[in-house]
Write an enzyme that holds these catalytic residues in place. Sequence first.
Site, PDB file in Angstrom:
ATOM      1  N   SER A  17     -70.447  29.681  -5.766  1.00  0.00           N
ATOM      2  CA  SER A  17     -68.801  29.378  -5.387  1.00  0.00           C
ATOM      3  C   SER A  17     -68.774  28.015  -6.088  1.00  0.00           C
ATOM      4  O   SER A  17     -69.304  26.797  -5.877  1.00  0.00           O
ATOM      5  CB  SER A  17     -68.362  29.246  -4.156  1.00  0.00           C
TER       6      SER A  17
ATOM      7  N   ARG B 171     -69.857  23.268   4.014  1.00  0.00           N
ATOM      8  CA  ARG B 171     -70.435  23.035   2.725  1.00  0.00           C
ATOM      9  C   ARG B 171     -70.626  21.171   2.791  1.00  0.00           C
ATOM     10  O   ARG B 171     -70.400  20.594   1.811  1.00  0.00           O
ATOM     11  CB  ARG B 171     -69.941  23.121   1.719  1.00  0.00           C
TER      12      ARG B 171
ATOM     13  N   GLU C   2     -66.779  22.512  -4.809  1.00  0.00           N
ATOM     14  CA  GLU C   2     -68.265  22.613  -3.876  1.00  0.00           C
ATOM     15  C   GLU C   2     -69.299  22.041  -4.656  1.00  0.00           C
ATOM     16  O   GLU C   2     -70.300  21.563  -4.197  1.00  0.00           O
ATOM     17  CB  GLU C   2     -68.324  23.858  -3.718  1.00  0.00           C
TER      18      GLU C   2
HETATM   19  N1  EPU Z   1     -61.487  37.356  -3.264  1.00  0.00           N
HETATM   20  C1  EPU Z   1     -60.536  37.856  -4.121  1.00  0.00           C
HETATM   21  N2  EPU Z   1     -60.773  37.741  -5.250  1.00  0.00           N
HETATM   22  C2  EPU Z   1     -62.200  37.368  -5.805  1.00  0.00           C
HETATM   23  C3  EPU Z   1     -62.809  36.983  -4.899  1.00  0.00           C
HETATM   24  C4  EPU Z   1     -62.473  36.953  -3.343  1.00  0.00           C
HETATM   25  O1  EPU Z   1     -59.157  38.427  -3.828  1.00  0.00           O
HETATM   26  O2  EPU Z   1     -62.071  37.324  -7.039  1.00  0.00           O
HETATM   27  C5  EPU Z   1     -60.899  37.465  -1.607  1.00  0.00           C
HETATM   28  C6  EPU Z   1     -61.302  38.925  -1.063  1.00  0.00           C
HETATM   29  O3  EPU Z   1     -60.289  39.479  -0.461  1.00  0.00           O
HETATM   30  C7  EPU Z   1     -62.551  38.655  -0.136  1.00  0.00           C
HETATM   31  C8  EPU Z   1     -62.519  37.211   0.236  1.00  0.00           C
HETATM   32  O4  EPU Z   1     -61.625  36.604  -0.870  1.00  0.00           O
HETATM   33  O5  EPU Z   1     -62.637  39.584   0.842  1.00  0.00           O
HETATM   34  C9  EPU Z   1     -63.557  36.536   0.421  1.00  0.00           C
HETATM   35  O6  EPU Z   1     -64.545  36.776  -0.701  1.00  0.00           O
HETATM   36  P1  EPU Z   1     -66.199  36.858  -0.566  1.00  0.00           P
HETATM   37  O7  EPU Z   1     -66.380  37.408   0.782  1.00  0.00           O
HETATM   38  O8  EPU Z   1     -66.844  37.083  -1.694  1.00  0.00           O
HETATM   39  O9  EPU Z   1     -66.307  35.445  -0.032  1.00  0.00           O
HETATM   40  P2  EPU Z   1     -65.786  33.948  -0.565  1.00  0.00           P
HETATM   41  O10 EPU Z   1     -65.130  33.450   0.570  1.00  0.00           O
HETATM   42  O11 EPU Z   1     -65.364  33.954  -1.765  1.00  0.00           O
HETATM   43  C10 EPU Z   1     -67.966  32.554   0.730  1.00  0.00           C
HETATM   44  C11 EPU Z   1     -68.875  31.496   0.360  1.00  0.00           C
HETATM   45  C12 EPU Z   1     -70.083  32.074  -0.534  1.00  0.00           C
HETATM   46  C13 EPU Z   1     -70.773  33.216   0.400  1.00  0.00           C
HETATM   47  C14 EPU Z   1     -69.493  34.193   0.668  1.00  0.00           C
HETATM   48  C15 EPU Z   1     -70.150  35.141   1.953  1.00  0.00           C
HETATM   49  C16 EPU Z   1     -67.569  29.583  -0.048  1.00  0.00           C
HETATM   50  C17 EPU Z   1     -67.122  28.464  -0.976  1.00  0.00           C
HETATM   51  N3  EPU Z   1     -68.186  30.396  -0.662  1.00  0.00           N
HETATM   52  O12 EPU Z   1     -67.370  33.215  -0.566  1.00  0.00           O
HETATM   53  O13 EPU Z   1     -70.987  31.024  -0.661  1.00  0.00           O
HETATM   54  O14 EPU Z   1     -71.958  33.748  -0.078  1.00  0.00           O
HETATM   55  O15 EPU Z   1     -68.605  33.583   1.425  1.00  0.00           O
HETATM   56  O16 EPU Z   1     -70.267  34.717   3.152  1.00  0.00           O
HETATM   57  O17 EPU Z   1     -67.736  29.158   1.115  1.00  0.00           O
HETATM   58  C18 EPU Z   1     -71.619  29.352  -2.534  1.00  0.00           C
HETATM   59  O18 EPU Z   1     -71.374  28.724  -1.572  1.00  0.00           O
HETATM   60  O19 EPU Z   1     -71.905  29.284  -3.303  1.00  0.00           O
HETATM   61  C19 EPU Z   1     -71.768  30.958  -2.077  1.00  0.00           C
HETATM   62  C20 EPU Z   1     -71.657  31.907  -2.966  1.00  0.00           C
END
Ligand code: EPU
Length: 339
Positions: free
Chosen positions: A239, A165, A335
């Site tokens: 995010s 990012r 972010e």
């Molecule tokens: N999780 C929780 N609780 C929550 C949310 C997530 O426990 O409320 C845990 C879950 O275990 C889940 C893990 O976190 O398996 C990862 O969650 P998720 O797959 O939703 O992805 P993220 O890490 O929260 C990142 C990116 C997103 C992108 C997704 C999918 C960042 C800051 N965010 O989110 O990007 O869509 O992965 O690749 O890296 C963005 O940048 O605006 C964005 C939406």
Amino acid sequence: MIILRDHPLYNLNTFGIKAIANYFTELTSAEEMKELLHHESYKTMPKLILGGGSNLLLIQENINGLVLKNSIHGISKVKEDRDYVYVRAGAGESWHGLVSYCLQHNYAGVENLSLIPGNVGAAPMQNIGAYGVELKDVFSELEALNINDLKMEIFNSAQCRFGYRESVFKHELKDRYIITSVTLRLNKVPRFNTSYGAITQELESMGVQEVSIAAISAAVCNIRRSKLPDPAKIGNAGSFFKNPEVKTEKYNALKSVFPSIVGYPLENGNTKLAAGWLIEQCGWKGKIIGNAGVHKLQALVLINNGNASGKEIYELSRQILDSVLEKFGVTLEREVNIY
Ligand code: EPU
């Protein structure tokens, strides 16, 4: 070119914050931008370059200076070789529109990046990423207008210094260039990336027998729609925080106290923690404070629950930062761009 005074930005940022721009203009070509910036007063005035407004939190009620909406359009194939097709898109095209163009023409590489809100020009700013793919994986070059000498410059991938990012345009070159177009290098023969667990699961539940870029895109759209609020209905900017990187010793120490902590090993030996998990464990998921809140299905997404000001959302993010630091000793980083 029309310059408006005291222009409302409510419809131009996906958080739906009611800020007012002192000066506002929407420009559709690099030539128009040069013409505007030839005027010393606009050149020196503070400027906010707006794309889709989807990674932005406006905390000032009155934006002092010029808000310039970048609406340069056009998508075209510029060249091809044996393995790749090069597609150039104007910075003002919607990112998902560009993904749809690639899917229609069977150009592979951006299917995992389906449905990311925002415009093409903002994609390299923060090296957008999702489901195991980042912009840098398909990036060829970009063209940008140097605000100082009004010359066009080309940046290749190394010059953009992409990180998680991150890019040079958020740091050393902040506010010094206006990105006018981005060229992607797309695969003629797809290399499917279904490593992100949720994609495999979704493809299975969709009953997909043979993986294709269209099927991956459909799976990604389904996952995003099921978890992430639609900014047209609930103001948000995806995010709000980055997933923090910690030393693996720190991760192991946390894991011994919190066995269900979510972390992913990185190539540099550190571990990336799921910020959504940390925030949820601090009790924030689904919590509403005044007009601001934390999304009930994804704790990493802050929402405008009606009529929030940018300051209210910022204040909520500060409280979240404090509580994650207190409970886990981990400092989250925002972010979203704050202006
Ligand atoms: N999780 C929780 N609780 C929550 C949310 C997530 O426990 O409320 C845990 C879950 O275990 C889940 C893990 O976190 O398996 C990862 O969650 P998720 O797959 O939703 O992805 P993220 O890490 O929260 C990142 C990116 C997103 C992108 C997704 C999918 C960042 C800051 N965010 O989110 O990007 O869509 O992965 O690749 O890296 C963005 O940048 O605006 C964005 C939406």
